[in-house]
Design a protein around this motif. Structure first.
Motif, PDB file in Angstrom:
ATOM      1  N   VAL A  96      42.455  32.990  40.118  1.00 49.50           N
ATOM      2  CA  VAL A  96      42.548  32.712  41.308  1.00 49.50           C
ATOM      3  C   VAL A  96      42.439  31.336  42.209  1.00 49.50           C
ATOM      4  O   VAL A  96      41.106  30.695  42.233  1.00 49.50           O
ATOM      5  CB  VAL A  96      42.207  33.677  41.935  1.00 49.50           C
ATOM      6  CG1 VAL A  96      42.457  34.248  43.522  1.00 49.50           C
ATOM      7  CG2 VAL A  96      42.602  34.894  41.646  1.00 49.50           C
ATOM      8  N   CYS A  97      43.391  31.003  42.643  1.00 50.27           N
ATOM      9  CA  CYS A  97      43.179  29.460  43.250  1.00 50.27           C
ATOM     10  C   CYS A  97      43.388  29.798  44.589  1.00 50.27           C
ATOM     11  O   CYS A  97      44.063  30.332  45.435  1.00 50.27           O
ATOM     12  CB  CYS A  97      43.808  28.466  42.744  1.00 50.27           C
ATOM     13  SG  CYS A  97      43.372  28.477  40.711  1.00 50.27           S
ATOM     14  N   ALA A  98      42.734  29.298  46.127  1.00 45.33           N
ATOM     15  CA  ALA A  98      42.700  28.839  47.526  1.00 45.33           C
ATOM     16  C   ALA A  98      44.002  27.905  47.047  1.00 45.33           C
ATOM     17  O   ALA A  98      44.385  26.734  46.262  1.00 45.33           O
ATOM     18  CB  ALA A  98      41.631  27.789  48.208  1.00 45.33           C
ATOM     19  N   ALA A  99      45.063  27.459  48.265  1.00 46.93           N
ATOM     20  CA  ALA A  99      46.228  27.286  47.857  1.00 46.93           C
ATOM     21  C   ALA A  99      46.616  26.739  49.608  1.00 46.93           C
ATOM     22  O   ALA A  99      46.325  28.061  50.490  1.00 46.93           O
ATOM     23  CB  ALA A  99      47.107  27.344  47.440  1.00 46.93           C
ATOM     24  N   HIS A 100      47.375  25.552  50.006  1.00 40.54           N
ATOM     25  CA  HIS A 100      48.315  25.931  51.045  1.00 40.54           C
ATOM     26  C   HIS A 100      49.621  25.426  50.643  1.00 40.54           C
ATOM     27  O   HIS A 100      49.918  24.696  50.032  1.00 40.54           O
ATOM     28  CB  HIS A 100      47.702  25.249  52.080  1.00 40.54           C
ATOM     29  CG  HIS A 100      48.187  24.978  53.527  1.00 40.54           C
ATOM     30  ND1 HIS A 100      47.574  25.380  54.585  1.00 40.54           N
ATOM     31  CD2 HIS A 100      48.883  23.956  54.172  1.00 40.54           C
ATOM     32  CE1 HIS A 100      48.619  25.340  55.465  1.00 40.54           C
ATOM     33  NE2 HIS A 100      49.081  24.011  55.775  1.00 40.54           N
ATOM     34  N   ARG A 105      48.192  24.158  45.103  1.00 39.70           N
ATOM     35  CA  ARG A 105      47.050  24.834  44.974  1.00 39.70           C
ATOM     36  C   ARG A 105      45.733  23.700  45.191  1.00 39.70           C
ATOM     37  O   ARG A 105      45.753  22.401  45.203  1.00 39.70           O
ATOM     38  CB  ARG A 105      46.999  25.007  43.452  1.00 39.70           C
ATOM     39  CG  ARG A 105      45.908  25.484  42.639  1.00 39.70           C
ATOM     40  CD  ARG A 105      46.091  25.291  41.311  1.00 39.70           C
ATOM     41  NE  ARG A 105      46.076  24.035  40.088  1.00 39.70           N
ATOM     42  CZ  ARG A 105      45.194  23.351  39.977  1.00 39.70           C
ATOM     43  NH1 ARG A 105      43.853  22.846  40.319  1.00 39.70           N
ATOM     44  NH2 ARG A 105      45.820  21.986  39.310  1.00 39.70           N
ATOM     45  N   GLY A 106      44.986  24.149  45.380  1.00 38.64           N
ATOM     46  CA  GLY A 106      43.180  23.363  45.582  1.00 38.64           C
ATOM     47  C   GLY A 106      42.205  24.266  45.192  1.00 38.64           C
ATOM     48  O   GLY A 106      42.173  24.727  44.765  1.00 38.64           O
ATOM     49  N   ASN A 107      41.416  24.118  45.674  1.00 36.60           N
ATOM     50  CA  ASN A 107      39.678  24.717  45.369  1.00 36.60           C
ATOM     51  C   ASN A 107      39.218  25.154  46.306  1.00 36.60           C
ATOM     52  O   ASN A 107      39.494  25.278  47.409  1.00 36.60           O
ATOM     53  CB  ASN A 107      38.785  23.505  45.483  1.00 36.60           C
ATOM     54  CG  ASN A 107      38.644  23.005  44.162  1.00 36.60           C
ATOM     55  OD1 ASN A 107      39.203  23.440  43.221  1.00 36.60           O
ATOM     56  ND2 ASN A 107      39.089  22.049  43.798  1.00 36.60           N
ATOM     57  N   PRO A 108      38.430  26.652  46.591  1.00 35.68           N
ATOM     58  CA  PRO A 108      37.521  26.661  44.732  1.00 35.68           C
ATOM     59  C   PRO A 108      38.769  27.209  44.124  1.00 35.68           C
ATOM     60  O   PRO A 108      40.236  28.222  44.595  1.00 35.68           O
ATOM     61  CB  PRO A 108      36.359  28.228  45.051  1.00 35.68           C
ATOM     62  CG  PRO A 108      36.335  27.651  46.976  1.00 35.68           C
ATOM     63  CD  PRO A 108      37.777  27.467  47.590  1.00 35.68           C
ATOM     64  N   CYS A 109      38.722  27.930  42.742  1.00 33.49           N
ATOM     65  CA  CYS A 109      39.510  28.603  41.998  1.00 33.49           C
ATOM     66  C   CYS A 109      38.170  29.531  40.948  1.00 33.49           C
ATOM     67  O   CYS A 109      37.080  28.922  40.764  1.00 33.49           O
ATOM     68  CB  CYS A 109      40.414  27.494  40.868  1.00 33.49           C
ATOM     69  SG  CYS A 109      41.356  26.688  41.830  1.00 33.49           S
ATOM     70  N   LEU A 110      38.434  30.884  41.089  1.00 29.51           N
ATOM     71  CA  LEU A 110      38.057  31.788  40.308  1.00 29.51           C
ATOM     72  C   LEU A 110      38.855  31.701  39.045  1.00 29.51           C
ATOM     73  O   LEU A 110      40.022  32.275  38.716  1.00 29.51           O
ATOM     74  CB  LEU A 110      38.153  33.104  40.991  1.00 29.51           C
ATOM     75  CG  LEU A 110      36.737  34.131  40.482  1.00 29.51           C
ATOM     76  CD1 LEU A 110      36.009  34.665  41.761  1.00 29.51           C
ATOM     77  CD2 LEU A 110      36.821  35.015  39.694  1.00 29.51           C
ATOM     78  N   PHE A 111      37.804  31.158  37.549  1.00 26.00           N
ATOM     79  CA  PHE A 111      38.460  31.992  35.931  1.00 26.00           C
ATOM     80  C   PHE A 111      38.396  33.657  35.445  1.00 26.00           C
ATOM     81  O   PHE A 111      36.541  33.322  35.982  1.00 26.00           O
ATOM     82  CB  PHE A 111      38.337  30.973  35.099  1.00 26.00           C
ATOM     83  CG  PHE A 111      38.650  29.285  35.714  1.00 26.00           C
ATOM     84  CD1 PHE A 111      39.816  29.085  34.901  1.00 26.00           C
ATOM     85  CD2 PHE A 111      38.034  28.692  37.252  1.00 26.00           C
ATOM     86  CE1 PHE A 111      40.042  27.751  35.634  1.00 26.00           C
ATOM     87  CE2 PHE A 111      38.911  27.408  37.223  1.00 26.00           C
ATOM     88  CZ  PHE A 111      39.638  27.059  36.795  1.00 26.00           C
ATOM     89  N   PRO A 112      38.903  33.684  35.128  1.00 26.60           N
ATOM     90  CA  PRO A 112      38.347  35.287  34.558  1.00 26.60           C
ATOM     91  C   PRO A 112      37.603  34.756  33.037  1.00 26.60           C
ATOM     92  O   PRO A 112      38.240  33.506  32.242  1.00 26.60           O
ATOM     93  CB  PRO A 112      40.064  35.590  33.885  1.00 26.60           C
ATOM     94  CG  PRO A 112      40.794  34.553  34.687  1.00 26.60           C
ATOM     95  CD  PRO A 112      40.163  33.765  35.160  1.00 26.60           C
TER      96      PRO A 112
END
Length: 201
Positions: free
Chosen positions: A130-134, A138-145
């Protein structure tokens, strides 16, 4: 009857050990709207969304601020080895989590509710990166499984999780956020521009 799944434990790593070479001074101690960049980053972390938070630092004042928030500071004694060293140090303490969010400390306009939205998106699909984006960028933050932890721990040099993300485009889930929240600060001029534009709320 619908089955209720338990909430999966999430960790958060705040990356705050950079050397600020382009800034020319300790960047995270610089202020916007009367608050340091590091304080703003820590305020963006919703504690109830994470079972554990680690703040990777290279300065005692940064460690003290992390502890003020109730977060655990992790010292990076060799920030010159690049961002991968901070990624590894933070993640090594959170390998029991189902996922870990990495938050860079130089996005002073990032909001707590945005970070909470990323955590909720992961809880809805724990296989997603899951990544923040506009506008789809894609930008930050990012959540890695957790399935990507071995690749993150194998990173070397001045690279971060973006390397892993680019290897797995089919796993990425973008969460749309306002462009201003993805703004990072690398130079005093960029910080000054935010201040002059009234971008401190």
């Amino acid at each position: 009857m619908e089955q209720i799944h338990p909430v999966r434990p999430l960790g958060c790593v705040v990356l705050a050990a950079g050397r600020s070479e382009r800034f020319g001074a300790p960047k995270l101690a610089a202020e916007l709207g009367g608050k340091t960049l590091l304080r703003r980053a820590l305020e963006a972390v919703p504690p109830d969304a994470f079972s554990a938070v680690r703040v990777v630092v290279s300065r005692p004042d940064a460690a003290a601020l992390a502890e003020e928030f109730g977060f655990c500071a992790v010292l990076n004694p060799h920030p010159e080895r690049g961002q991968s060293s901070s990624v590894r140090l933070g993640l090594e303490e959170l390998t029991g989590c189902a996922g870990v969010l990495f938050l860079v400390a130089d996005q002073p306009l990032l909001r707590r509710d945005t970070v909470a939205r990323l955590a909720r998106a992961f809880q809805s699909d724990p296989s997603a990166l899951v990544c923040a984006a506009h506008d789809g960028v894609r930008g930050n933050p990012c959540l890695f499984p957790a399935r990507f932890f071995p690749e993150l721990l194998a990173l070397e040099g001045d690279v971060g999780g973006g390397v892993v993300i680019r290897r797995h485009p089919d796993a990425v889930c973008l969460v749309e956020v306002p462009a201003r929240e993805l703004t990072d600060v690398d130079t005093p001029a960029q910080l000054s521009a935010l201040e002059q534009a009234g971008q401190s709320d």
